[in-house]
Design an enzyme around this catalytic site. Structure first.
Site, short mmCIF file in Angstrom:
data_model
loop_
_atom_site.label_atom_id
_atom_site.label_comp_id
_atom_site.label_asym_id
_atom_site.label_seq_id
_atom_site.Cartn_x
_atom_site.Cartn_y
_atom_site.Cartn_z
N SER A 1 0.82 -1.22 0.00
CA SER A 1 0.00 0.00 0.00
C SER A 1 0.85 1.26 0.00
O SER A 1 0.45 2.27 -0.58
CB SER A 1 -0.93 0.02 1.22
OG SER A 1 -1.42 -1.26 1.49
N GLU B 1 3.42 -1.34 14.46
CA GLU B 1 4.11 -0.09 14.16
C GLU B 1 5.06 0.34 15.27
O GLU B 1 6.13 0.91 15.02
CB GLU B 1 3.09 1.02 13.89
CG GLU B 1 2.22 0.79 12.66
CD GLU B 1 1.09 -0.21 12.88
OE1 GLU B 1 0.85 -0.60 14.04
OE2 GLU B 1 0.46 -0.62 11.88
N PHE C 1 -0.78 6.00 11.51
CA PHE C 1 -0.12 5.05 12.42
C PHE C 1 1.31 5.49 12.75
O PHE C 1 1.79 5.28 13.87
CB PHE C 1 -0.12 3.64 11.82
CG PHE C 1 -1.49 3.19 11.39
CD1 PHE C 1 -2.58 3.32 12.25
CD2 PHE C 1 -1.70 2.67 10.12
CE1 PHE C 1 -3.85 2.93 11.84
CE2 PHE C 1 -2.97 2.28 9.71
CZ PHE C 1 -4.05 2.41 10.57
N HIS D 1 -0.84 8.05 2.78
CA HIS D 1 -2.26 8.17 3.16
C HIS D 1 -2.46 9.34 4.13
O HIS D 1 -3.24 9.25 5.08
CB HIS D 1 -2.79 6.88 3.78
CG HIS D 1 -2.72 5.68 2.87
ND1 HIS D 1 -1.53 5.14 2.45
CD2 HIS D 1 -3.69 4.92 2.31
CE1 HIS D 1 -1.76 4.09 1.66
NE2 HIS D 1 -3.07 3.94 1.55
N ARG E 1 -2.37 9.28 -1.21
CA ARG E 1 -2.65 7.86 -1.42
C ARG E 1 -2.66 7.44 -2.88
O ARG E 1 -2.16 6.41 -3.24
CB ARG E 1 -4.01 7.52 -0.81
CG ARG E 1 -4.49 6.14 -1.17
CD ARG E 1 -5.76 5.77 -0.45
NE ARG E 1 -6.04 4.36 -0.62
CZ ARG E 1 -7.09 3.88 -1.29
NH1 ARG E 1 -7.93 4.70 -1.86
NH2 ARG E 1 -7.28 2.59 -1.39
C1 LIG Z 1 -2.76 -0.16 13.37
C2 LIG Z 1 -3.06 -0.52 11.96
N1 LIG Z 1 -2.03 -0.78 11.13
C3 LIG Z 1 -2.28 -1.07 9.84
C4 LIG Z 1 -3.56 -1.11 9.37
C5 LIG Z 1 -3.84 -1.38 7.90
N2 LIG Z 1 -4.49 -2.70 7.72
C6 LIG Z 1 -5.81 -2.82 7.54
S1 LIG Z 1 -6.31 -4.41 7.43
C7 LIG Z 1 -4.72 -4.97 7.59
C8 LIG Z 1 -4.45 -6.44 7.56
C9 LIG Z 1 -5.24 -7.14 8.58
O1 LIG Z 1 -4.99 -8.51 8.58
P1 LIG Z 1 -5.92 -9.44 9.46
O2 LIG Z 1 -5.97 -8.95 10.85
O3 LIG Z 1 -5.45 -10.84 9.27
O4 LIG Z 1 -7.35 -9.21 8.83
P2 LIG Z 1 -8.18 -10.12 7.83
O5 LIG Z 1 -7.23 -10.96 7.05
O6 LIG Z 1 -9.05 -10.94 8.68
O7 LIG Z 1 -8.96 -9.17 6.99
C10 LIG Z 1 -3.83 -3.90 7.74
C11 LIG Z 1 -2.37 -4.03 7.88
C12 LIG Z 1 -4.60 -0.83 10.28
N3 LIG Z 1 -5.89 -0.81 9.90
N4 LIG Z 1 -4.33 -0.56 11.56
#
Ligand SMILES: Cc1ncc(C[n+]2csc(CCOP(=O)(O)OP(=O)(O)O)c2C)c(N)n1
Lengths: 339, 282
Positions: free
Chosen positions: A48, A69, A94, A120, A178
């Site tokens: 991203s 992070e 973040f 972003h 973004r």
């Molecule tokens: C603190 C934070 N860091 C990064 C993100 C960006 N982000 C959104 S979803 C995601 C991946 C999530 O993976 P998972 O918990 O396995 O979710 P799933 O596969 O069930 O959708 C990330 C890194 C975020 N929302 N919050």
């Protein structure tokens, strides 16, 4: 310095086919060739943030810490202590808030050479809502001693800023958007220097001080108002929020005596506040307004709709500039006695 | 068995219907976190249509059960669940992601009826849920708190601080689902930042661990009933799920973490959903 390490320069052609962050990823690859000490870090946002482009080229110089992070910025501090030059990318929200103490205490306090490219920024990820909007990051980052804070106007300026950051000592925070934010610049050669703003429109009636996406919008507003109302509007691209170009601000105070700031940020603590500090401490009078998010969490929506709603697009800038042209301030012929 | 046959059929029909709706919303919204929404849906359906003590007519009832969707990006599943349960009209979902909509990609508790916490920044929800479970205890209330975290989300250290406190405070009124779909954004979880042995980790933190197939409504129901009987420890249900469950071209594809659908692709998704449910006799 920057030119000798590039090999390529980025033009409007690239900027129209690549996003701001894709340009960042590619510039980092170029820099990585010349600087073996550069390493990349991300927290499950390599794709991203486009630091993944660096990862593809230098897989052994890239660390993905997973979604963590705080850990990431601590790790970056440790790596910097061993002589490496970490570039760290995650979303601005973040980088500036989740890991704020690691950035402040582990990186800025120790004055370590860590470059944070925070993507972003602002409401560029508009539909994601407040959890993914970063409208406080500039205020937070500029309050950390030793930190340099840059908000490039577009992809081309991002290329300049990322290159300049390599040669600039200490921690640097560069905030990008973004997606396909439109470009202001058509070439890299306009003399980008950290801490030195760029006057992109001359003018004597009022000065617009802009950063990030508002730079292009301000230029368009300035052109429109010149053509239609005969207003002479100076536009300053204040790409570096810290250290701030105080000279350009004071020049605007004395020469135009009306200033308006536009930032994709809360009006508390960001560009407008930084400019206001300079004006207030100068003892010079000036009509002044800051435009940004009025101390609210932004609505959800596509960025274009949000920029329009919060008066950060050309139409909004045109409206706000006209308001400030009507604003009263204490005229004083005898400027010399004010200090 | 926890579910009667009628209940089972009703839950399956609801899940199928909501999967279709998620596809349509994703198409209209210009994109959504559909992969992790589809993996998480069945757990939310079983909670909201069978177990949660809630009343859409009284969304602020202080004695209601709580649910915290810590992986807030699964709002693409959560919002239609809340609408179907009667917290608001489906029409509101037409503007998902759009200007001034209460529904962005992540849920906003101050804008959405029935939503207990604003989430979307990963690694917050379990602490909030822990606070709710403590809130129940300190006020002598009987309500239960449920939380859902992603597996990638468990990379965040804050989860483990919350896990430590859940066990320390003996919060048997707290149940956590881990949506163990094995994928995050940059790749498979075990490749990016491994969690295994995940059950051992939770056990070491003092939790009762139940492992199930998290897309199987019967297993979800059984696990919840076991968790409701807990007296000493908080319970974690490690729910093995399929990211993108029900849409063949999304299943187990990291790239479908977030995606958009044109009408052609949406049609394929609808067909796949129908096929999956037909095979299960629903
Ligand atoms: C603190 C934070 N860091 C990064 C993100 C960006 N982000 C959104 S979803 C995601 C991946 C999530 O993976 P998972 O918990 O396995 O979710 P799933 O596969 O069930 O959708 C990330 C890194 C975020 N929302 N919050």
């Amino acid at each position: 310095m920057s030119k000798e390490i590039t090999g390529t320069t980025w033009t409007v052609y690239d900027a129209n086919t690549l996003t701001q962050n894709e340009i960042y990823g590619r510039v980092l690859c170029e820099l990585g060739e010349k600087h073996p000490e550069i390493v990349g870090l991300s927290a499950d946002l390599a794709k991203s943030t486009k630091i993944g482009i660096f990862q593809e080229k230098f897989p052994n110089r890239f660390i993905n810490v997973g979604i963590a992070e705080q850990n990431m910025f601590g790790i970056a501090a440790g790596m910097a202590r061993t002589g490496l030059l970490p570039f760290v990318s995650t979303m601005a929200v973040f980088a500036s808030m989740r890991a704020a103490e690691q950035v402040r205490t582990d990186i800025c306090y120790q004055n370590l050479n860590v470059k944070i490219i925070a993507t972003h920024g602002g409401v560029s990820f508009g539909p994601a809502g407040t959890t993914h909007h970063a409208t406080e990051d500039i205020a937070i980052m500029r309050s950390f001693a030793n930190m340099t804070v840059i908000v490039p106007a577009d992809g081309i300026e991002t290329a300049n800023a990322v290159r300049a950051a390599v040669d600039w000592p200490g921690p640097v925070y560069i905030r990008t958007g973004r997606g396909f934010e439109p470009n202001y610049y058509t070439t890299e050669d306009y003399g980008f220097k950290i801490g030195k703003s760029v006057e992109i429109r001359e003018g004597t009636d009022i000065t617009i001080i802009a950063m990030g996406i508002t730079v292009l919008q301000a230029a368009e507003a300035s052109d429109f108002l010149k053509k239609n109302l005969g207003l002479s509007i100076r536009v300053i691209n204040m790409h570096t929020i810290k250290p701030l170009d105080e000279e350009a601000i004071m020049k605007a105070v004395t020469e135009t005596r009306r200033i308006i700031t536009f930032e994709e940020h809360n009006i508390v603590g960001g560009l407008g506040t930084a400019v206001a500090d300079v004006i207030a401490q100068s003892g010079k009078g000036c009509a002044f307004t800051k435009v940004g998010f009025p101390d609210v969490y932004s609505e959800v929506g596509y960025p274009e709709d949000l920029y329009a709603y919060y008066k950060l697009d050309a139409n909004g800038i045109i409206e706000k500039v006209q308001e400030v042209m009507q604003k009263d301030f204490e005229e004083d012929e005898n400027w010399d006695d004010e200090f | 068995m926890a579910l009667t046959n009628d209940e089972y059929i009703r839950l399956m029909e609801t899940a199928k219907k909501l999967r279709h709706e998620m596809v349509n919303i994703t198409m209209e919204a210009g994109g959504a976190h559909i992969g992790g929404g589809l993996s998480a849906l069945d757990i939310m359906v079983v909670l909201y249509f069978k177990y949660l003590n809630i009343d859409p007519a009284h969304p602020d009832d202080p004695d209601r059960d709580r649910f915290v969707l810590s992986k807030g990006h699964a709002a693409i599943a959560y919002a239609p669940v809340l609408a179907e349960r009667g917290f608001f009209g489906k029409k509101l979902l037409d503007d998902f992601n759009k200007f001034k909509s209460p529904f962005g990609m992540h849920p906003d508790a101050n804008k959405i009826n029935g939503c207990d916490a604003s989430t979307g920044s990963l690694g917050h929800g379990l602490s909030i849920a822990t606070g709710m479970a403590l809130g129940a205890r300190l006020q002598g209330k009987k309500f239960r708190t449920y939380c859902m975290v992603g597996d990638g989300e468990l990379n965040e250290g804050s989860n483990w601080e919350a896990a430590m406190s859940g066990a320390h405070f003996k919060l048997a009124n707290l149940t956590v689902f881990v949506d163990r779909n094995m994928h995050m954004i940059d790749g498979p979880v075990e490749k990016i930042m491994g969690l295994e042995p995940l059950d051992e980790k939770w056990k070491a933190f003092g939790w009762q661990v139940i492992q199930i197939n998290g897309n199987d409504v019967k297993q979800i129901a059984d696990a919840i009933e076991t968790a409701q009987k807990a007296t000493e420890k908080p319970v974690v249900i490690i729910a093995k799920t399929v990211k993108g469950y029900g849409v063949d071209f999304m299943e187990n594809q990291t790239a479908w973490h977030y995606g958009s659908l044109d009408s052609e692709l949406a049609e394929k998704a609808h067909q796949s959903i129908d096929k999956v449910y037909a095979a299960m006799g629903a």
